[in-house]
Enzyme design. Structure first.
Site, short mmCIF file in Angstrom:
data_model
loop_
_atom_site.label_atom_id
_atom_site.label_comp_id
_atom_site.label_asym_id
_atom_site.label_seq_id
_atom_site.Cartn_x
_atom_site.Cartn_y
_atom_site.Cartn_z
N SER A 241 -7.77 -0.10 5.84
CA SER A 241 -8.40 -1.21 6.53
C SER A 241 -9.21 -2.03 5.54
CB SER A 241 -9.31 -0.65 7.61
OG SER A 241 -10.13 -1.65 8.11
N GLY A 242 -8.54 -2.97 4.86
CA GLY A 242 -9.27 -3.78 3.90
C GLY A 242 -9.72 -2.95 2.71
N HIS B 138 -1.34 -10.18 1.76
CA HIS B 138 -1.31 -8.86 1.11
C HIS B 138 0.10 -8.25 1.04
CE1 HIS B 138 -1.89 -7.47 5.22
NE2 HIS B 138 -3.17 -7.75 5.23
N ASP C 29 -9.60 -8.81 0.09
CA ASP C 29 -9.51 -8.31 1.46
C ASP C 29 -10.72 -7.41 1.75
OD1 ASP C 29 -8.45 -8.12 3.97
OD2 ASP C 29 -6.95 -6.61 3.48
N GLY D 196 -6.20 -0.82 -6.83
CA GLY D 196 -5.76 0.50 -7.28
C GLY D 196 -5.45 1.43 -6.12
N ILE D 197 -5.58 0.95 -4.87
CA ILE D 197 -5.38 1.80 -3.70
C ILE D 197 -4.32 1.21 -2.77
CG2 ILE D 197 -6.49 2.67 -1.59
CD1 ILE D 197 -9.11 2.52 -3.47
N ARG E 38 19.41 -4.34 1.25
CA ARG E 38 20.32 -5.21 2.02
C ARG E 38 19.55 -6.29 2.77
NH1 ARG E 38 23.31 -0.53 2.47
NH2 ARG E 38 22.37 0.05 4.44
#
Ligand code: ZN
Length: 441
Positions: free
Chosen positions: A357-358, A260, A322, A298-299, A271
């Site tokens: 969380s997922g 992810h 996920d 979308g989140i 840098r």
């Protein structure tokens, strides 16, 4: 006319009136299937003088390789629930919704019925065009891996559900600084006793394992990457504070995936761009591709970041859901591995925190969002969910394409990329009912 029966007695199916995704573009061709594999019609006509036993009119549908999800933690939502959550979230209200098709399966829960949970999710995934997947476990204590892993069998898909390609183990060799929703008390480091010993001590066995996510800055990770590669396990970098040099070093030793992208890693800095810098690194071994997972719900990723990643390295983009156990459940508290998560609107948080969380998105929704957000072609959107994950897992000789000789796992989609039907080994395993077609998506 004498019957020119083909060499094989197995029936031949011809899918007509469709646009097939082949050689990176949609082509107006028929798709021929025999014995669960894609058939070369030229060979059939000229070598065997064969013909179709059955013809299926696809009604102008797009035919894409079945979707492959390499990171999914559990349950499957129903689209109607998600829409409802969305509208409530935009009102800023998180009111409980009536239970509507919640499944609540969490692969990381150490019960005796993990196999049942995998089967349930596998069956529901067919609705979303997913024909194979990697059940994913979050960081867990050793006894959980020993209990759960033997219960998740690598198996072919069919009417019973999407195929299981092997488990994705996310953790426990990850950074405490980027643990995300993983429980800190179960995180591990490499001990110096040897990578093989450390891996076995944590997991017990790697027989059914397809992918391991680890943090490359952990001391001893280099030999762990090598050990996993030797055992045929794909190594992914994630939940990490690695700088670019550490990430490149891991890739030079066999790591080939980023878990992810953008989430649970150092933010891009000009840098030292960290793991994100792998997308344009010049230190990738010749001929190798670094793939990266994107949760295009979308989140988890702003559309602008999604566009940056896609434009920098389109060939490596792998859509993942996920998805967590809370998928399909109404707002409120649910479990993810050893922790609780809270569903509020379209977001899933670690309970009592603002840590994402997922996701609770499904693969077909991610494909549509990805296309909308990046303005990419239909072909690119579909390949990010099929060809690229297959290449990542080194199974593109048999899955993830509609090339001749590959498994006839495919999805029929309308022009908006809504799933109309799902096929595995040439058999229709799910089709949208007239009732479902009435529902907006
Ligand atoms: Zn993660």
């Amino acid at each position: 006319m004498p019957s020119n029966k083909s060499v094989s007695e197995a029936p031949i199916t011809q899918m007509l009136n469709c646009r097939i995704l082949r050689d990176h573009r949609l082509q107006r061709e028929d798709l021929w299937v025999r014995e669960g594999k894609i058939l070369d019609p030229e060979k059939l006509f000229f070598d065997e003088q064969g013909y179709a036993d059955e013809q299926v009119d696809c009604g102008g549908a797009v035919v894409a390789p079945g979707f492959i999800d390499v990171q999914i933690n559990g349950g499957v939502r129903r689209p109607a629930v998600f829409r409802c959550w969305r509208s409530r979230a935009s009102d800023g209200v998180c009111a409980p919704l009536p239970p509507a098709g919640g499944y609540g399966v969490d692969f990381s829960q150490p019960s005796d019925r993990v196999g049942d949970g995998v089967s349930l999710v596998a069956r529901k995934l067919l609705e979303h065009g997913v024909t194979s997947f990697c059940p994913t476990l979050v960081t867990s204590p050793a006894h959980v891996y020993r209990k759960v892993l033997p219960q998740i069998k690598v198996q072919d898909g069919g009417p019973h559900g999407a195929g299981v390609l092997g488990v994705h183990l996310e953790g426990p060799f990850i950074s405490a600084k980027k643990k995300g929703a993983h429980p800190e008390r179960f995180l591990r480091t490499f001990s110096g006793a040897g990578a093989a010993a450390d891996l076995m001590d944590a997991y017990g066995a790697l027989d059914n394992v397809a992918v391991v996510t680890l943090a490359p800055e952990l001391e001893g990770s280099r030999s762990a990457v090598g050990e996993l590669r030797r055992r045929g396990v794909t190594v992914s970098l994630g939940h990490s504070v690695a700088n670019l040099a550490q990430a490149e070093e891991a890739v030079c030793h066999g790591a080939s995936f980023i878990t992810h992208l953008f989430n649970a890693m150092l933010p891009f800095h000009h840098r030292d761009p960290g793991i994100v810098g792998l997308l344009t690194s010049e230190r990738i071994p010749p001929g190798e591709t670094v793939f990266y997972g994107m949760i295009a719900d979308g989140i988890h990723t702003n559309p602008a970041a999604l566009r940056i990643a896609h434009r920098a390295h389109p060939a490596g983009l792998v859509l993942v859901t996920d998805a967590i156990a809370a998928m399909g459940l109404p707002p409120g508290r649910h479990t993810l591995g050893q922790q609780d998560v809270e569903i509020c609107g379209p977001h899933a948080y670690l309970a009592g925190t603002q840590t994402l969380s997922g996701s609770i998105a499904a693969m077909d929704a991610c494909v549509r969002h990805f296309k909308r957000a990046t303005g990419c072609s239909v072909e690119e959107a579909l390949e990010a969910a099929s060809l690229h994950p297959a290449q990542l897992l080194a199974i593109s000789e048999r899955k993830g394409t509609l090339d001749f000789g590959t498994h006839a796992d495919f999805v029929l989609l309308d022009d908006e990329l809504n799933v109309k039907a799902t096929f595995i080994s040439g058999r229709e395993v799910w089709t949208k009912t007239a009732e479902e077609q009435q529902k907006p998506t």
